[in-house]
Design an enzyme around this catalytic site. Structure first.
Site, short mmCIF file in Angstrom:
data_model
loop_
_atom_site.label_atom_id
_atom_site.label_comp_id
_atom_site.label_asym_id
_atom_site.label_seq_id
_atom_site.Cartn_x
_atom_site.Cartn_y
_atom_site.Cartn_z
N CYS A 263 -23.49 2.68 28.48
CA CYS A 263 -23.36 3.82 28.14
C CYS A 263 -24.81 4.44 27.40
O CYS A 263 -25.83 4.63 28.23
CB CYS A 263 -22.20 3.83 27.22
SG CYS A 263 -21.58 5.80 27.15
N ASP B 92 0.90 -1.15 0.05
CA ASP B 92 0.09 0.13 -0.08
C ASP B 92 1.01 1.38 0.01
O ASP B 92 1.98 1.45 0.73
CB ASP B 92 -0.96 0.12 1.26
CG ASP B 92 -1.75 -1.05 1.35
OD1 ASP B 92 -2.11 -1.72 0.45
OD2 ASP B 92 -2.10 -1.10 2.74
N HIS C 83 -17.84 2.19 30.43
CA HIS C 83 -17.68 1.15 29.57
C HIS C 83 -16.75 -0.31 30.16
O HIS C 83 -15.54 -0.15 29.88
CB HIS C 83 -16.85 1.39 28.17
CG HIS C 83 -17.64 2.19 27.51
ND1 HIS C 83 -18.54 1.64 26.30
CD2 HIS C 83 -17.84 3.70 27.20
CE1 HIS C 83 -18.92 2.90 25.40
NE2 HIS C 83 -18.82 3.98 25.97
N GLU D 240 -16.65 -3.06 29.40
CA GLU D 240 -16.25 -4.09 28.42
C GLU D 240 -14.53 -3.89 28.31
O GLU D 240 -13.97 -4.84 27.94
CB GLU D 240 -16.79 -4.18 27.07
CG GLU D 240 -16.77 -3.06 26.11
CD GLU D 240 -17.69 -1.76 26.67
OE1 GLU D 240 -18.12 -1.76 27.84
OE2 GLU D 240 -18.01 -1.11 25.95
N1 GLN Z 1 -24.19 8.99 22.65
C1 GLN Z 1 -24.05 8.90 23.93
C2 GLN Z 1 -23.22 10.04 24.69
O1 GLN Z 1 -22.46 10.69 23.85
C3 GLN Z 1 -23.81 7.66 24.36
C4 GLN Z 1 -22.39 7.33 24.03
C5 GLN Z 1 -21.90 5.91 24.33
O2 GLN Z 1 -22.57 4.99 24.12
N2 GLN Z 1 -20.53 5.79 24.00
O3 GLN Z 1 -23.45 10.39 25.81
#
Ligand code: GLN
Length: 538
Positions: free
Chosen positions: A384, A150, A510, A512
């Site tokens: 979230c 590339d 998050h 995860e």
């Molecule tokens: N859109 C939502 C916010 O900005 C949740 C973002 C997300 O799920 N990472 O607060």
């Protein structure tokens, strides 16, 4: 100067061969022999980071403790090595140019013409050695994104060529990952694409030391010898990477193929002791011998592309093994969910996870799904945006604020139960400006979260702009939606729970991102356990 060794991983023939998994697996094997390793990813695209990319482009955006928005491969590195990564572990062409251009503006190049060679390649080499120079690692792995040949990869390949020459081959090994396709009409494995891609690498002055060949069929001795001869590598440095049942088998498969021994040899590092893979094997054995089976719905708007929810899917694998439960994840497109069809789509599930996301597409489907599982006592986990939707659903259907919404979806809602923080209102740039990275959270001692974490204070990673609106806290909590995790500095709500429900948890962060093979995330483990209990009862 620390005597750090460097391993570079390049890819040929096609993309998506799994350079990240091979890098993580080899780093894991060296770690299991007592070496300190880390992995970094260099991406040739011009975005400064993947934070502004749609998940359909390169999959999920992974977030580090220090708030870097990074390539999803960093997630694999953390899951395989159980070691945290940071901003320094992901570099893009955009970032390289940004920093060279800033230096040029400051006059640091003293009147010279600024060019790809040496200025861009010097910047790349400096970044390639940055983690090595901390002295914290014995071996630093660098995965070069894209495919050899590339145009945009060229400066990276040139930087590797120069570094190999500067550091010496005993400190710098190049692994080339290629594809050996099977032509069913000819009933044959074909080596020509690999030969060509090795030749392309040679045209840039690099002779690969090791070939890792992705294949759907066993490579015969003949093919291995042929590849060695034509590609200028030792016979034992031709490594087969056959399709695996799970990515977590790859370290063991690479060990059987001798990849770790070959690389240690090339780096003049001792390779006499066997790696200690006891814990890894124990995880695999639990993963492969489940005692129960749960079906968990994953509601999101990017479900067509598995990579969009990579960390969530992997966290389920870790949590499944921890519980000796097979987690079957049922992908449900949020746009296909309505109040009318929820019953049909959700009634056979043992739990529901509503995924993170941005924008209004599909959110009414998420809200309907949450109402269904709340009312039917099915375990619920919202992450979230999933947590924000749970707050909206409760506000609308339990508190009676029928037009409740997030100002992300409806700026003029009379009941903005989720809204933008004041400091976010002034921000116009989209890149790197969300609430990002690790933030502390204090847990209510009488909460489910407290029991699950077994701690009073936790730290979790964030990536969002909108927040639970504390102006509605009283109203929501008085009806049974408890705010059980609070950021001690800002008072922002990080966790919500419904006590009268068997397992209903929403988190603004998050979890995860922090789940690894050796340390499954407690919330995922507890959720899978709750789903398993539900499955047994129903
Ligand atoms: N859109 C939502 C916010 O900005 C949740 C973002 C997300 O799920 N990472 O607060």
């Amino acid at each position: 100067m620390p005597n750090t060794k460097y391993v570079f991983v390049t890819g040929g023939v096609t993309s998506s061969l799994g350079k990240g998994i091979i890098s993580a697996s080899l780093a894991n094997l060296l770690q299991a022999r007592g070496l300190k390793t880390t992995i970094q990813k260099f991406d040739p695209y011009i975005n400064v980071d993947p934070g502004t990319l749609n998940p359909y482009e390169h999959g999920e955006c992974f977030v580090t403790d220090d708030g870097a928005e990074t390539d999803l491969d960093l997630g694999h590195y953390e899951r395989f090595l159980n070691v945290r990564t940071s901003q320094a572990n992901n570099v893009t062409t955009g970032r390289i140019y940004q920093s060279v251009i800033q230096k040029e503006r400051r006059g640091e190049f003293l009147g010279k013409t600024v060019q790809v060679i040496p200025h861009i390649t010097n910047e790349i080499k400096a970044r390639m050695q940055q983690l090595g120079e901390t002295g914290d690692y014995d071996v630093v792995f660098t995965e070069i994104g894209g495919t050899v040949g590339d145009i945009e990869s060229l400066p990276y390949i040139e930087a590797v060529r120069q570094l190999r020459w500067e550091l010496g081959p005993e400190n710098c090994v190049v692994i080339h990952l290629t594809l050996v396709p099977y032509l069913s009409a000819a009933a044959e494995l074909k080596t020509k694409p690999t030969q060509h891609s090795v030749k392309t690498l040679m045209e840039s002055g690099i002779n690969a030391d090791v070939l890792v060949c992705r294949t759907e069929h066993e490579l015969s001795e003949d093919i291995r010898t042929k590849l060695a001869l034509f590609c200028n590598v030792k016979r034992e440095a031709v490594i087969q990477s056959i399709d695996a049942e799970t990515i977590y088998d790859v370290p063991l498969l690479m060990h059987e193929e001798g990849l770790d021994r070959v690389v240690l040899d090339l780096l003049s590092l001792p390779n006499n002791l066997e790696p200690d893979l006891t814990k890894w094997k124990a995880f695999l054995s639990k993963h492969k011998n489940p005692k129960n089976h749960v079906r968990i719905g994953l509601v999101g708007k990017y479900v067509e592309l598995q990579d969009s929810y990579k960390s969530i899917l992997e966290a389920f694998i870790h949590a499944g093994a921890a519980n000796e439960v097979k987690v079957e994840v049922v992908s449900i497109h949020s746009e296909h969910l309505t109040a009318e069809n929820c019953e049909v789509q959700l009634k056979d599930l043992h739990g529901l996870l509503v995924a993170p996301g941005f924008g209004s597409r599909g959110i009414e489907g998420k809200i309907s799904a949450i109402q269904y599982v709340r009312e039917h006592n099915i375990p619920f986990f919202g992450i979230c945006l999933g947590m924000q939707m749970a707050v909206i659903e409760f506000a609308r259907n339990v508190v009676g604020l029928t037009a409740a919404n997030s100002t992300e979806m409806d700026e003029n809602t009379p009941s903005p139960v989720i809204n933008l923080m004041d400091e976010q209102k002034e921000i116009t740039n989209k890149g790197g400006t969300m609430r990002l990275g690790a933030w502390d959270c204090e847990l209510n001692s009488a909460s489910l979260a407290h029991t699950v974490y077994g701690a009073n204070q936790i730290s979790e990673r964030h990536r969002h702009r909108y927040e639970f609106n504390n102006a509605f806290k009283e109203q929501l909590t008085s009806k049974g939606l408890d705010a059980t995790g609070i950021n001690p500095d800002t008072g922002l709500v990080e966790i919500i729970e419904i006590k009268s429900h068997p397992w209903f948890v929403g988190v603004q962060y998050h979890p995860e991102y922090k789940s690894t093979v050796l340390e499954p995330h407690p919330l995922f483990s507890a959720f899978v356990q709750a789903c398993s209990t539900y499955a047994n009862q129903n």
